[in-house]
Write a protein that holds these residues in place. Structure first.
Motif, PDB file in Angstrom:
ATOM      1  N   ILE A  73       0.858  -1.183   0.000  1.00  0.00           N
ATOM      2  CA  ILE A  73       0.000   0.000   0.000  1.00  0.00           C
ATOM      3  C   ILE A  73       0.895   1.234   0.000  1.00  0.00           C
ATOM      4  CG2 ILE A  73      -1.889   1.191   1.194  1.00  0.00           C
ATOM      5  CD1 ILE A  73      -2.355  -1.533   2.655  1.00  0.00           C
ATOM      6  N   THR A  74       0.791   2.040  -1.044  1.00  0.00           N
ATOM      7  CA  THR A  74       1.568   3.286  -1.142  1.00  0.00           C
ATOM      8  C   THR A  74       0.683   4.367  -1.743  1.00  0.00           C
ATOM      9  OG1 THR A  74       2.394   2.609  -3.320  1.00  0.00           O
ATOM     10  CG2 THR A  74       3.780   2.116  -1.424  1.00  0.00           C
ATOM     11  N   ASP A  75       0.748   5.579  -1.155  1.00  0.00           N
ATOM     12  CA  ASP A  75       0.025   6.743  -1.692  1.00  0.00           C
ATOM     13  C   ASP A  75      -1.462   6.451  -1.887  1.00  0.00           C
ATOM     14  OD1 ASP A  75       2.439   8.141  -1.780  1.00  0.00           O
ATOM     15  OD2 ASP A  75       2.891   7.367  -3.794  1.00  0.00           O
ATOM     16  N   GLY A  76      -2.069   5.740  -0.947  1.00  0.00           N
ATOM     17  CA  GLY A  76      -3.506   5.472  -1.018  1.00  0.00           C
ATOM     18  C   GLY A  76      -3.897   4.397  -2.003  1.00  0.00           C
ATOM     19  N   ARG A  77      -2.934   3.752  -2.650  1.00  0.00           N
ATOM     20  CA  ARG A  77      -3.225   2.676  -3.598  1.00  0.00           C
ATOM     21  C   ARG A  77      -2.649   1.359  -3.087  1.00  0.00           C
ATOM     22  NH1 ARG A  77      -0.846   5.171  -9.017  1.00  0.00           N
ATOM     23  NH2 ARG A  77       0.796   5.666  -7.507  1.00  0.00           N
ATOM     24  N   ALA A  78      -3.338   0.284  -3.392  1.00  0.00           N
ATOM     25  CA  ALA A  78      -2.906  -1.045  -2.950  1.00  0.00           C
ATOM     26  C   ALA A  78      -2.770  -1.955  -4.163  1.00  0.00           C
ATOM     27  CB  ALA A  78      -3.911  -1.637  -1.958  1.00  0.00           C
ATOM     28  N   ARG A  79      -1.689  -2.748  -4.176  1.00  0.00           N
ATOM     29  CA  ARG A  79      -1.496  -3.692  -5.283  1.00  0.00           C
ATOM     30  C   ARG A  79      -0.921  -4.996  -4.740  1.00  0.00           C
ATOM     31  NH1 ARG A  79       3.974  -3.605  -7.412  1.00  0.00           N
ATOM     32  NH2 ARG A  79       5.259  -2.052  -6.311  1.00  0.00           N
ATOM     33  N   ALA A 132      -7.918  -2.869   1.765  1.00  0.00           N
ATOM     34  CA  ALA A 132      -6.619  -2.388   2.235  1.00  0.00           C
ATOM     35  C   ALA A 132      -6.363  -0.963   1.759  1.00  0.00           C
ATOM     36  CB  ALA A 132      -5.519  -3.320   1.748  1.00  0.00           C
ATOM     37  N   ALA A 133      -6.769  -0.655   0.531  1.00  0.00           N
ATOM     38  CA  ALA A 133      -6.577   0.704   0.021  1.00  0.00           C
ATOM     39  C   ALA A 133      -7.403   1.708   0.821  1.00  0.00           C
ATOM     40  CB  ALA A 133      -6.956   0.759  -1.455  1.00  0.00           C
ATOM     41  N   VAL A 134      -8.626   1.327   1.194  1.00  0.00           N
ATOM     42  CA  VAL A 134      -9.497   2.226   1.960  1.00  0.00           C
ATOM     43  C   VAL A 134      -8.957   2.446   3.367  1.00  0.00           C
ATOM     44  CG1 VAL A 134     -11.800   2.476   2.964  1.00  0.00           C
ATOM     45  CG2 VAL A 134     -11.534   1.623   0.625  1.00  0.00           C
ATOM     46  N   ALA A 135      -8.472   1.356   4.011  1.00  0.00           N
ATOM     47  CA  ALA A 135      -8.022   1.448   5.401  1.00  0.00           C
ATOM     48  C   ALA A 135      -6.551   1.822   5.520  1.00  0.00           C
ATOM     49  CB  ALA A 135      -8.259   0.107   6.112  1.00  0.00           C
ATOM     50  N   GLY A 136      -5.839   2.000   4.388  1.00  0.00           N
ATOM     51  CA  GLY A 136      -4.394   2.198   4.436  1.00  0.00           C
ATOM     52  C   GLY A 136      -3.955   3.468   5.129  1.00  0.00           C
ATOM     53  N   SER A 137      -4.812   4.494   5.203  1.00  0.00           N
ATOM     54  CA  SER A 137      -4.438   5.748   5.849  1.00  0.00           C
ATOM     55  C   SER A 137      -4.593   5.705   7.365  1.00  0.00           C
ATOM     56  CB  SER A 137      -5.298   6.891   5.284  1.00  0.00           C
ATOM     57  OG  SER A 137      -6.678   6.638   5.518  1.00  0.00           O
ATOM     58  N   ARG A 138      -5.218   4.674   7.882  1.00  0.00           N
ATOM     59  CA  ARG A 138      -5.430   4.550   9.317  1.00  0.00           C
ATOM     60  C   ARG A 138      -4.132   4.134  10.010  1.00  0.00           C
ATOM     61  NH1 ARG A 138      -8.992   4.543  12.997  1.00  0.00           N
ATOM     62  NH2 ARG A 138      -9.536   2.332  13.151  1.00  0.00           N
ATOM     63  N   ASP A 154      -7.664  -3.799  12.350  1.00  0.00           N
ATOM     64  CA  ASP A 154      -9.012  -3.994  12.925  1.00  0.00           C
ATOM     65  C   ASP A 154     -10.085  -3.766  11.865  1.00  0.00           C
ATOM     66  OD1 ASP A 154      -7.992  -4.612  15.411  1.00  0.00           O
ATOM     67  OD2 ASP A 154      -8.099  -2.554  16.148  1.00  0.00           O
ATOM     68  N   ASP A 155      -9.902  -2.716  11.038  1.00  0.00           N
ATOM     69  CA  ASP A 155     -10.875  -2.451   9.973  1.00  0.00           C
ATOM     70  C   ASP A 155     -10.919  -3.599   8.969  1.00  0.00           C
ATOM     71  OD1 ASP A 155     -11.429  -0.081  11.182  1.00  0.00           O
ATOM     72  OD2 ASP A 155     -10.382   1.194   9.722  1.00  0.00           O
ATOM     73  N   LEU A 156      -9.746  -4.147   8.630  1.00  0.00           N
ATOM     74  CA  LEU A 156      -9.712  -5.258   7.675  1.00  0.00           C
ATOM     75  C   LEU A 156     -10.378  -6.506   8.244  1.00  0.00           C
ATOM     76  CD1 LEU A 156      -6.122  -4.920   6.169  1.00  0.00           C
ATOM     77  CD2 LEU A 156      -8.295  -4.381   5.073  1.00  0.00           C
ATOM     78  N   VAL A 157     -10.139  -6.796   9.536  1.00  0.00           N
ATOM     79  CA  VAL A 157     -10.797  -7.953  10.159  1.00  0.00           C
ATOM     80  C   VAL A 157     -12.308  -7.814  10.068  1.00  0.00           C
ATOM     81  CG1 VAL A 157     -11.227  -9.106  12.361  1.00  0.00           C
ATOM     82  CG2 VAL A 157      -8.891  -8.547  11.690  1.00  0.00           C
ATOM     83  N   GLU A 158     -12.816  -6.602  10.343  1.00  0.00           N
ATOM     84  CA  GLU A 158     -14.264  -6.371  10.286  1.00  0.00           C
ATOM     85  C   GLU A 158     -14.775  -6.434   8.856  1.00  0.00           C
ATOM     86  OE1 GLU A 158     -17.547  -2.964  11.633  1.00  0.00           O
ATOM     87  OE2 GLU A 158     -15.433  -2.750  12.166  1.00  0.00           O
ATOM     88  N   ALA A 159     -14.020  -5.857   7.903  1.00  0.00           N
ATOM     89  CA  ALA A 159     -14.474  -5.825   6.513  1.00  0.00           C
ATOM     90  C   ALA A 159     -14.472  -7.212   5.874  1.00  0.00           C
ATOM     91  CB  ALA A 159     -13.584  -4.881   5.700  1.00  0.00           C
ATOM     92  N   LEU A 160     -13.544  -8.081   6.295  1.00  0.00           N
ATOM     93  CA  LEU A 160     -13.413  -9.399   5.668  1.00  0.00           C
ATOM     94  C   LEU A 160     -14.197 -10.486   6.386  1.00  0.00           C
ATOM     95  CD1 LEU A 160      -9.572  -9.297   4.952  1.00  0.00           C
ATOM     96  CD2 LEU A 160     -11.422  -8.791   3.359  1.00  0.00           C
ATOM     97  N   ALA A 161     -14.783 -10.140   7.547  1.00  0.00           N
ATOM     98  CA  ALA A 161     -15.517 -11.150   8.321  1.00  0.00           C
ATOM     99  C   ALA A 161     -16.775 -11.575   7.574  1.00  0.00           C
ATOM    100  CB  ALA A 161     -15.878 -10.595   9.689  1.00  0.00           C
ATOM    101  N   THR A 162     -17.023 -12.877   7.518  1.00  0.00           N
ATOM    102  CA  THR A 162     -18.244 -13.426   6.917  1.00  0.00           C
ATOM    103  C   THR A 162     -18.755 -14.558   7.774  1.00  0.00           C
ATOM    104  OG1 THR A 162     -16.959 -14.968   5.554  1.00  0.00           O
ATOM    105  CG2 THR A 162     -17.555 -12.851   4.561  1.00  0.00           C
ATOM    106  N   ASP A 163     -20.066 -14.736   7.777  1.00  0.00           N
ATOM    107  CA  ASP A 163     -20.663 -15.842   8.528  1.00  0.00           C
ATOM    108  C   ASP A 163     -20.297 -17.164   7.860  1.00  0.00           C
ATOM    109  OD1 ASP A 163     -21.837 -14.059  10.252  1.00  0.00           O
ATOM    110  OD2 ASP A 163     -23.717 -13.946   9.110  1.00  0.00           O
ATOM    111  N   GLY A 164     -19.959 -18.141   8.680  1.00  0.00           N
ATOM    112  CA  GLY A 164     -19.688 -19.481   8.166  1.00  0.00           C
ATOM    113  C   GLY A 164     -18.279 -19.711   7.676  1.00  0.00           C
TER     114      GLY A 164
END
Length: 517
Positions: free
Chosen positions: A418-424, A481-487, A494-504
């Motif tokens: 993640i660099t300059d707000g972009r993720a690859r 990751a690009a959205v949460a990279g500035s945090r 923590d944001d990624l854990v919440e964003a990627l969590a799915t039931d089952g």
């Protein structure tokens, strides 16, 4: 004047009502007794689960020390540093032995001096390199001790890790309020024989009195027999007294129906209570598995010029330890080697293999090997044909002062930069997993990392979902990751854990983040 005798119909009705009352009272007593036995068995099963997890922890700890000893050629200082973390003034004895010609020689000891079994070093010399925890028995002393040992499952090894743990005075165990053992009369015996000579510890004088239940759980190469009873009714005082209530109330014809309804209602409450108890036991067992998994994972180090953070999320609907892991080894300010891996399968075999690979990587890195050589050495530790396991491993070497990141992958997904707000997603050749032959190993991929950036390594639990392609999961992770990279780094994970969590999602997930300016 003569009194008329009761009519036959009245006598028959009275006898029928009395018979129904007695039958209901007996049935209530029988159901309550079955509920007591069921709850007591569940409590003992919970104790057995705790003992099984303790055996797993002991086996992993001794296996780790044995692997460190093998990797460092029985270096006493390395063994002492590792063993010192396990002692913490507990009165234990940890020692390293070398076996040869039917005998055994002690190389180093940490903690108190060992008592040793009656036949001395000969019992240590008889061990085989199975990697299994071996219980050698109870040793008399001041205090008495439980002796156990482990010989690492390594070819041509002659090293044995031997330990002695003190038993409580007079074998009396003090239980704190809030413990799963609180409120039970328990006695733990080594092996199947229940007697004073095999008693490990008990919460009350032995033998345990009252209506007892007995269960046996595996413990290393032997077992532990648990004998327990409850001094107080587990179903509650009211449920225990219910048979007498039904008998008294059922004696009167006017409230016979009410007594039957009361019985049915009480049984329903007991059934609901059993369901709640079963759910609580399930949550507690999941907590034990999660606690064991976290105990096997390292604490991220503090490295000058680098910020490091990690998250481990256990998969749902699983009570066993998983095989996801990570580690970060400092090589100076702004420089480190990191590893993220995933062992196939679950349970104690996966945990043991995970610990072996983790400490092997740490040992080879500490010897100064580069990541290509480390991966080549690690491949020698696992063979899917004989071990029936494989592992995906991502190894990286980060040097921020040189602005360079080097990566090697054995079946593992590459990290996200993640660099300059972009993720690859970084390009990295992916070789076969560890345990699968790799006749032509690829060189490390070199990635320039000049300037501030964040690197995110992960296991497949973060991206794999049922009924969707892996590319969809990778794109979801890259976008999040690009959205949460500035945090801040901890907040980002923590944001990624919440964003990627799915039931089952039944697979464990590891997220490892490294950030530099």
């Amino acid at each position: 004047m003569l009194t008329k005798a009761p009519r036959k119909l009245s006598v028959v009705v009275a006898l029928v009502l009395l018979t129904i009352t007695v039958a209901l009272s007996f049935l209530t007593w029988q159901v309550n007794a079955n509920s007591e036995e069921s709850l007591l068995r569940r409590q003992l099963a919970q104790v057995g689960s705790l003992l099984g997890n303790q055996a797993a922890v002991l086996q992993v700890q001794l296996s780790d020390m044995g692997l460190v000893a093998v990797a460092t050629d029985a270096n006493p200082n390395a063994f002492a540093r590792f063993a010192d973390e396990e002692l913490n003034d507990t009165g234990q004895s940890l020692s390293l032995w070398r076996t040869a010609d039917g005998g055994a020689e002690m190389l180093t000891v940490q903690g108190v001096e060992p008592l040793l079994p009656q036949d001395g070093p000969e019992s240590i010399a008889e061990l085989e390199p199975t990697g299994e925890l071996v219980i050698l028995g109870i040793l008399p002393g001041e205090p008495d001790r439980l002796a156990y040992a482990l010989m690492p499952a390594e070819d041509n090894t002659d090293l044995v890790v031997y330990a002695e743990s003190p038993l409580p005075p007079e074998r009396r165990l003090t239980v704190q309020e809030g413990s799963p053992l609180y409120g039970l009369d328990l006695a733990l015996y080594l092996g199947d024989d229940v007697g004073p000579g095999t008693l490990l510890q008990a919460t009350v004088p032995t033998p345990v009195r009252g209506d007892t239940e007995t269960t046996t759980v595996p413990f290393g190469n032997t077992s532990i027999t648990i004998v327990g009873s409850s001094p107080e009714p587990l179903t509650g005082a009211l449920s225990a007294a219910l048979p007498w209530i039904v008998l008294g109330v059922g004696g009167a014809l006017a409230i016979g129906g009410g007594a039957t309804f009361e019985f049915v209602s009480r049984r329903r409450l007991v059934a609901e209570g059993l369901a709640v108890e079963n759910e609580r036991l399930y949550r507690q067992q999941r907590g034990i598995a999660g606690t064991l998994q976290h105990a096997l994972l390292p604490v991220v180090p503090e490295i000058g010029g680098l910020e490091v953070a990690a998250r481990y999320v256990a998969g749902v609907d699983e009570l066993e330890v998983g095989g996801d892991w990570y580690d970060v080894i400092s090589r100076g300010p702004g420089c480190c080697v990191f590893v993220v891996g995933d062992i196939s399968g679950r349970g104690l075999p996966a945990a043991t293999t995970m610990a072996a690979l983790r400490f092997a990587v740490r040992a080879y890195v500490s010897e100064g090997h580069d990541i290509e050589a480390v991966l080549a050495e690690v491949r020698k530790l696992l063979d899917i044909g004989t071990d029936h396991q494989f592992a995906t491993v991502l190894l990286g070497e980060l040097d921020t002062s040189a602005g360079r990141l080097r990566l090697v992958s054995a079946g593992h997904l590459p990290p996200v930069l993640i660099t300059d707000g972009r993720a690859r997603l970084l390009d990295c050749p992916i070789a076969p997993p560890v345990g699968v032959p790799d006749p032509d190993p690829a060189p490390a991929a070199v990635v320039p990392v000049a300037g501030a950036a964040t690197l995110l390594a992960f296991t497949d639990g973060a991206v794999e979902r049922r009924e969707e392609t892996i590319d969809t999961g990778l794109e979801r992770l890259r976008t999040a990751a690009a959205v949460a990279g500035s945090r801040p780094l901890d907040g980002m994970l923590d944001d990624l854990v919440e964003a990627l969590a799915t039931d089952g999602n039944k697979d464990d997930t590891v997220l490892l983040g490294l950030r530099w300016d």
